[in-house]
Design an enzyme around this catalytic site. Structure first.
Site, PDB file in Angstrom:
ATOM      1  N   ASP A   1     -19.637  -5.076  25.854  1.00 39.64           N
ATOM      2  CA  ASP A   1     -20.780  -4.437  26.503  1.00 39.64           C
ATOM      3  C   ASP A   1     -21.549  -3.597  25.499  1.00 39.64           C
ATOM      4  O   ASP A   1     -21.187  -2.463  25.204  1.00 39.64           O
ATOM      5  CB  ASP A   1     -20.287  -3.559  27.673  1.00 39.64           C
ATOM      6  CG  ASP A   1     -21.435  -2.890  28.420  1.00 39.64           C
ATOM      7  OD1 ASP A   1     -22.604  -3.267  28.186  1.00 39.64           O
ATOM      8  OD2 ASP A   1     -21.157  -1.993  29.247  1.00 39.64           O
TER       9      ASP A   1
ATOM     10  N   ASP B   1     -27.625  -1.641  31.021  1.00 43.15           N
ATOM     11  CA  ASP B   1     -26.254  -1.218  30.746  1.00 43.15           C
ATOM     12  C   ASP B   1     -25.445  -1.068  32.039  1.00 43.15           C
ATOM     13  O   ASP B   1     -24.230  -0.925  31.994  1.00 43.15           O
ATOM     14  CB  ASP B   1     -26.269   0.106  29.965  1.00 43.15           C
ATOM     15  CG  ASP B   1     -24.938   0.398  29.290  1.00 43.15           C
ATOM     16  OD1 ASP B   1     -24.082  -0.518  29.253  1.00 43.15           O
ATOM     17  OD2 ASP B   1     -24.758   1.533  28.810  1.00 43.15           O
TER      18      ASP B   1
ATOM     19  N   ASP C   1     -14.215  -3.739  28.095  1.00 39.07           N
ATOM     20  CA  ASP C   1     -14.972  -3.832  29.341  1.00 39.07           C
ATOM     21  C   ASP C   1     -14.567  -5.060  30.171  1.00 39.07           C
ATOM     22  O   ASP C   1     -15.149  -5.318  31.221  1.00 39.07           O
ATOM     23  CB  ASP C   1     -16.474  -3.841  29.035  1.00 39.07           C
ATOM     24  CG  ASP C   1     -17.294  -3.174  30.126  1.00 39.07           C
ATOM     25  OD1 ASP C   1     -16.700  -2.444  30.942  1.00 39.07           O
ATOM     26  OD2 ASP C   1     -18.515  -3.389  30.163  1.00 39.07           O
TER      27      ASP C   1
ATOM     28  N   LYS D   1     -26.394   0.833  23.976  1.00 42.03           N
ATOM     29  CA  LYS D   1     -25.513   2.008  23.922  1.00 42.03           C
ATOM     30  C   LYS D   1     -25.608   2.658  22.554  1.00 42.03           C
ATOM     31  O   LYS D   1     -25.943   1.986  21.577  1.00 42.03           O
ATOM     32  CB  LYS D   1     -24.058   1.565  24.138  1.00 42.03           C
ATOM     33  CG  LYS D   1     -23.708   1.209  25.561  1.00 42.03           C
ATOM     34  CD  LYS D   1     -22.227   0.872  25.678  1.00 42.03           C
ATOM     35  CE  LYS D   1     -21.848   0.510  27.095  1.00 42.03           C
ATOM     36  NZ  LYS D   1     -22.021   1.606  28.064  1.00 42.03           N
TER      37      LYS D   1
ATOM     38  N   ARG E   1     -21.866  -4.201  37.769  1.00 37.47           N
ATOM     39  CA  ARG E   1     -22.178  -4.427  39.196  1.00 37.47           C
ATOM     40  C   ARG E   1     -22.988  -5.702  39.372  1.00 37.47           C
ATOM     41  O   ARG E   1     -22.938  -6.333  40.421  1.00 37.47           O
ATOM     42  CB  ARG E   1     -22.894  -3.191  39.752  1.00 37.47           C
ATOM     43  CG  ARG E   1     -24.178  -2.860  39.030  1.00 37.47           C
ATOM     44  CD  ARG E   1     -24.649  -1.432  39.291  1.00 37.47           C
ATOM     45  NE  ARG E   1     -23.997  -0.460  38.410  1.00 37.47           N
ATOM     46  CZ  ARG E   1     -24.237   0.841  38.422  1.00 37.47           C
ATOM     47  NH1 ARG E   1     -25.099   1.343  39.282  1.00 37.47           N
ATOM     48  NH2 ARG E   1     -23.600   1.650  37.599  1.00 37.47           N
TER      49      ARG E   1
ATOM     50  N   LYS F   1     -13.861  -7.434  36.709  1.00 35.64           N
ATOM     51  CA  LYS F   1     -15.027  -7.427  35.803  1.00 35.64           C
ATOM     52  C   LYS F   1     -14.598  -7.907  34.423  1.00 35.64           C
ATOM     53  O   LYS F   1     -13.707  -7.328  33.802  1.00 35.64           O
ATOM     54  CB  LYS F   1     -15.608  -6.004  35.714  1.00 35.64           C
ATOM     55  CG  LYS F   1     -16.672  -5.824  34.614  1.00 35.64           C
ATOM     56  CD  LYS F   1     -17.238  -4.401  34.577  1.00 35.64           C
ATOM     57  CE  LYS F   1     -18.164  -4.194  33.371  1.00 35.64           C
ATOM     58  NZ  LYS F   1     -18.679  -2.814  33.266  1.00 35.64           N
TER      59      LYS F   1
ATOM     60  N   GLU G   1     -24.409  -3.298  33.989  1.00 34.51           N
ATOM     61  CA  GLU G   1     -24.293  -4.757  34.118  1.00 34.51           C
ATOM     62  C   GLU G   1     -23.072  -5.184  34.924  1.00 34.51           C
ATOM     63  O   GLU G   1     -23.058  -6.278  35.488  1.00 34.51           O
ATOM     64  CB  GLU G   1     -24.242  -5.403  32.732  1.00 34.51           C
ATOM     65  CG  GLU G   1     -22.861  -5.449  32.045  1.00 34.51           C
ATOM     66  CD  GLU G   1     -22.255  -4.083  31.778  1.00 34.51           C
ATOM     67  OE1 GLU G   1     -23.001  -3.091  31.721  1.00 34.51           O
ATOM     68  OE2 GLU G   1     -21.022  -4.002  31.627  1.00 34.51           O
TER      69      GLU G   1
HETATM   70  N1  BES Z   1     -18.737  -0.486  30.870  1.00 32.13           N
HETATM   71  C1  BES Z   1     -19.568   0.634  31.149  1.00 32.13           C
HETATM   72  C2  BES Z   1     -18.800   1.791  31.764  1.00 32.13           C
HETATM   73  C3  BES Z   1     -17.921   2.549  30.808  1.00 32.13           C
HETATM   74  C4  BES Z   1     -18.480   3.423  29.891  1.00 32.13           C
HETATM   75  C5  BES Z   1     -16.568   2.420  30.872  1.00 32.13           C
HETATM   76  C6  BES Z   1     -17.655   4.125  29.034  1.00 32.13           C
HETATM   77  C7  BES Z   1     -15.755   3.140  30.026  1.00 32.13           C
HETATM   78  C8  BES Z   1     -16.289   3.984  29.097  1.00 32.13           C
HETATM   79  C9  BES Z   1     -20.659   0.238  32.130  1.00 32.13           C
HETATM   80  O1  BES Z   1     -21.128  -1.054  32.000  1.00 32.13           O
HETATM   81  C10 BES Z   1     -21.814   1.138  31.866  1.00 32.13           C
HETATM   82  O2  BES Z   1     -22.354   1.073  30.812  1.00 32.13           O
HETATM   83  N2  BES Z   1     -22.140   1.986  32.832  1.00 32.13           N
HETATM   84  C11 BES Z   1     -23.198   2.918  32.686  1.00 32.13           C
HETATM   85  C12 BES Z   1     -23.964   2.949  33.973  1.00 32.13           C
HETATM   86  C13 BES Z   1     -25.261   3.691  33.882  1.00 32.13           C
HETATM   87  C14 BES Z   1     -26.227   2.944  33.005  1.00 32.13           C
HETATM   88  C15 BES Z   1     -25.822   3.840  35.265  1.00 32.13           C
HETATM   89  C16 BES Z   1     -22.569   4.267  32.363  1.00 32.13           C
HETATM   90  O3  BES Z   1     -21.508   4.586  32.893  1.00 32.13           O
HETATM   91  O4  BES Z   1     -23.138   4.984  31.558  1.00 32.13           O
HETATM   92 ZN    ZN Z   2     -19.835  -2.420  31.246  1.00 29.33          ZN
HETATM   93 MN    MN Z   3     -22.682  -1.240  30.565  1.00 28.39          MN
END
Ligand code: BES
Ligand code: ZN
Ligand code: MN
Length: 533
Positions: free
Chosen positions: A311, A388, A329, A318, A392, A306, A390
């Site tokens: 992000d 968010d 990210d 966020k 996947r 990825k 994204e």
């Molecule tokens: N890049 C983030 C995941 C992440 C968050 C990694 C904090 C490390 C620290 C990912 O893109 C994301 O934002 N995931 C969301 C998914 C949710 C919206 C279903 C998350 O984990 O909050």
């Molecule tokens: Zn992300």
């Molecule tokens: Mn995200």
């Protein structure tokens, strides 16, 4: 810049053999080095202090060093605890008895009868303690004596220990950005004085030792690259920068690299990937790196990383706190690029392909809205309920793309979910797969490199959470088991091959005072690839 690692083979030297030990020690002491590193066990210290005839490593060393060890012990400088250290500095009497080492660093192995005392984890503590003593002072070079060799361990253990030592020494020597030509980031970031680590071995282990040192060096190079890419600011480490870095590796280690731009990504029908990049002014890239080390036609192992270079969350923005950390990210991409570099340097005799979909996730008038439906390359439609989620969305198209390679196995690596940090913290990466062999191989590689994984489920029951009223699948599954539903989403695009997913959200970087990229899971991936047959 970094440490130079090498080996020195002493024919016949064998410290594990009591009959040969004293002469072997004399040989090691006669080497010109700033510091000879030796490990001793609790029994060695007990023997030195006891009233019986003095035997054991420390007693024999004591005789060669004119009583310096007895003296240190009387002062209370020696401890029988694991990872305790003591530095002895050269005295006049040493020189006259042919000792050329300027210092001897003694490091305790502890009580070897205790459970786990001979494990790689114990070794790692001993190695870290010793390396810490070598760093930050005036020591430039050291001759390192491998404990497993002394302890009569199995030979594959030597390789693991040597690679781990190099990994830790490399870690310690790492300075951010010094290898990246873009700008000087920190005016005062002094390199360590310690520059040269020589592994001492004998004929019996010389082959393993040489191979392991070469592998360790390559792995550290790969880790340093992964760390740099992770740590670089998002205004510099853009998708284009990742593409250029991959192309640089084509020149350096002969990878075949292809970088696709927006037009080609459109032509491939990657509607899901494109929906993520839509809000950003920075162009997306799709990077393919091939290492042809095996036979032509041998099915490759494919790594997919990825590469979200920043992000923001997109329209599902966020919160502001610590948002800078979302530059990390792209650590999945960085670890794939770093691993490809490492195996290129090692000239690994296998076919491996690294694939990186990379873009930014930004809000704008062009950005994807929650509720939008997009069509993935696989033909499945996706309702984007949260922009968010994204990672996947870019990975699913890459996972469809790699079908063309008829892979032996595919492993994707992603900082995919915050929920993975809640589940596993910063210790293990999450691994998800229905393939037992793949899980076992990754678990084993994790143990061998101390870059560990923990399995989480992928049951059909979790797929229920991804149902959409308007499209084939939704891109989120609610709060419960957030890492699992993310993995379930990906699994829908992996039906044509063996697949495992690594969620590295908790392991790829550290927050707080020690903020920085860890280089994980390069050691895991490199060890995994080394063990594939
Ligand atoms: N890049 C983030 C995941 C992440 C968050 C990694 C904090 C490390 C620290 C990912 O893109 C994301 O934002 N995931 C969301 C998914 C949710 C919206 C279903 C998350 O984990 O909050
Ligand atoms: Zn992300
Ligand atoms: Mn995200």
């Amino acid at each position: 810049m970094t440490i130079q690692f090498s080996t020195q083979i002493f024919s016949q030297a064998d410290i594990s053999n009591p009959k040969q030990r004293k002469s072997s020690l004399a040989t090691l002491l006669a080497q010109a080095t700033d510091c000879l590193v030796l490990a001793y066990a609790k029994t060695d210290l007990d023997a030195l202090a006891g009233s019986k005839p003095k035997t054991g490593l420390l007693a024999e060393l004591d005789q060669l060093l004119g009583g310096a060890i007895t003296h240190a012990n009387l002062l209370g400088d020696l401890d029988d605890k694991q990872a305790s250290t003591c530095i002895l500095r050269a005295e006049k009497s040493w020189v006259s008895s042919g000792v050329k080492a300027k210092r001897v660093l003694l490091v305790g192995l502890g009580d070897l009868h205790l459970v786990g005392a001979r494990s790689l984890i114990s070794y790692s503590k001993v190695a870290r303690a010793a390396l810490k003593q070598l760093s930050g002072g005036s020591i430039e070079s050291a001759l390192w004596f491998i404990p497993s060799f002394a302890l009569g361990h199995r030979s594959e253990f030597i390789a693991e220990e040597v690679r781990l030592t190099i990994q830790y020494a490399g870690d310690q020597a790492y300075r951010f950005g010094v290898r990246q030509p873009t700008m000087k980031f920190k005016a005062k970031d002094k390199a360590d004085t310690f520059k040269k680590l020589v592994f001492a071995g004998n004929e019996a282990c010389s082959k393993e030792l040489r191979a392991a040192v070469a592998q360790g060096i390559a792995m550290v190079e790969g880790m340093h690259l992964a760390k740099d890419l992770g740590n670089l600011p998002p205004n510099i480490c853009t998708p284009t920068y990742l593409g250029k870095t991959a192309q640089g590796l084509a020149k350096k280690v002969g990878l075949k690299v292809e970088v696709l731009g927006r037009k080609q990504i459109e032509a491939l029908g990657m509607g899901s990937f494109l929906s993520v990049t839509q809000g950003s002014d920075t162009p997306p890239q799709f990077i393919v790196m091939r290492h042809q080390g095996g036979k032509v036609g041998d099915a490759p192992i494919v790594l997919v990383g990825k590469g979200i270079t920043f992000d923001t969350g997109g329209i599902s923005l966020k919160p502001g706190e610590a948002m800078d950390e979302m530059k990390y990210d792209m650590c999945g991409a960085a670890s794939v690029i770093g691993t490809m570099y490492a195996i290129g340097l090692m000239k690994l005799k296998k076919n491996v392909i690294g694939v990186v979909p990379t873009c930014e996730n930004m809000p704008s008038g062009q950005a994807t809205r929650p509720g939008d439906i997009v069509k993935s390359m696989s033909g499945q439609t996706i309702e984007i309920l949260n922009t968010d989620a994204e990672g996947r969305l870019i990975l699913c198209d890459a996972l469809t793309y790699v079908e063309r390679f008829k892979p032996k196995a595919v492993i994707d690596v992603a900082t995919l979910t915050g929920a993975c940090i809640i589940a596993l913290g910063h210790v293990h990466s999450g691994v998800f797969s229905d393939d037992e062999d793949l899980v076992n191989a990754l678990t084993k590689a994790g143990h061998a490199s101390l870059d560990t994984v923990w399995r989480l489920p992928l049951d059909a029951a979790y797929h229920e959470q991804l149902k959409s009223n308007f499209a084939d699948v939704a891109n989120i599954g609610g709060r419960p088991a957030g890492s699992v539903t993310a993995a379930c989403f990906l699994s829908r695009f992996t039906e044509k091959y063996k697949w495992a997913h690594l969620d590295i959200a908790g392991t790829a970087w550290k927050s707080g005072a020690a903020k920085g990229s860890t280089g994980r899971p390069v050691p895991l991936l490199v060890n995994f690839l080394l063990e594939q047959h």
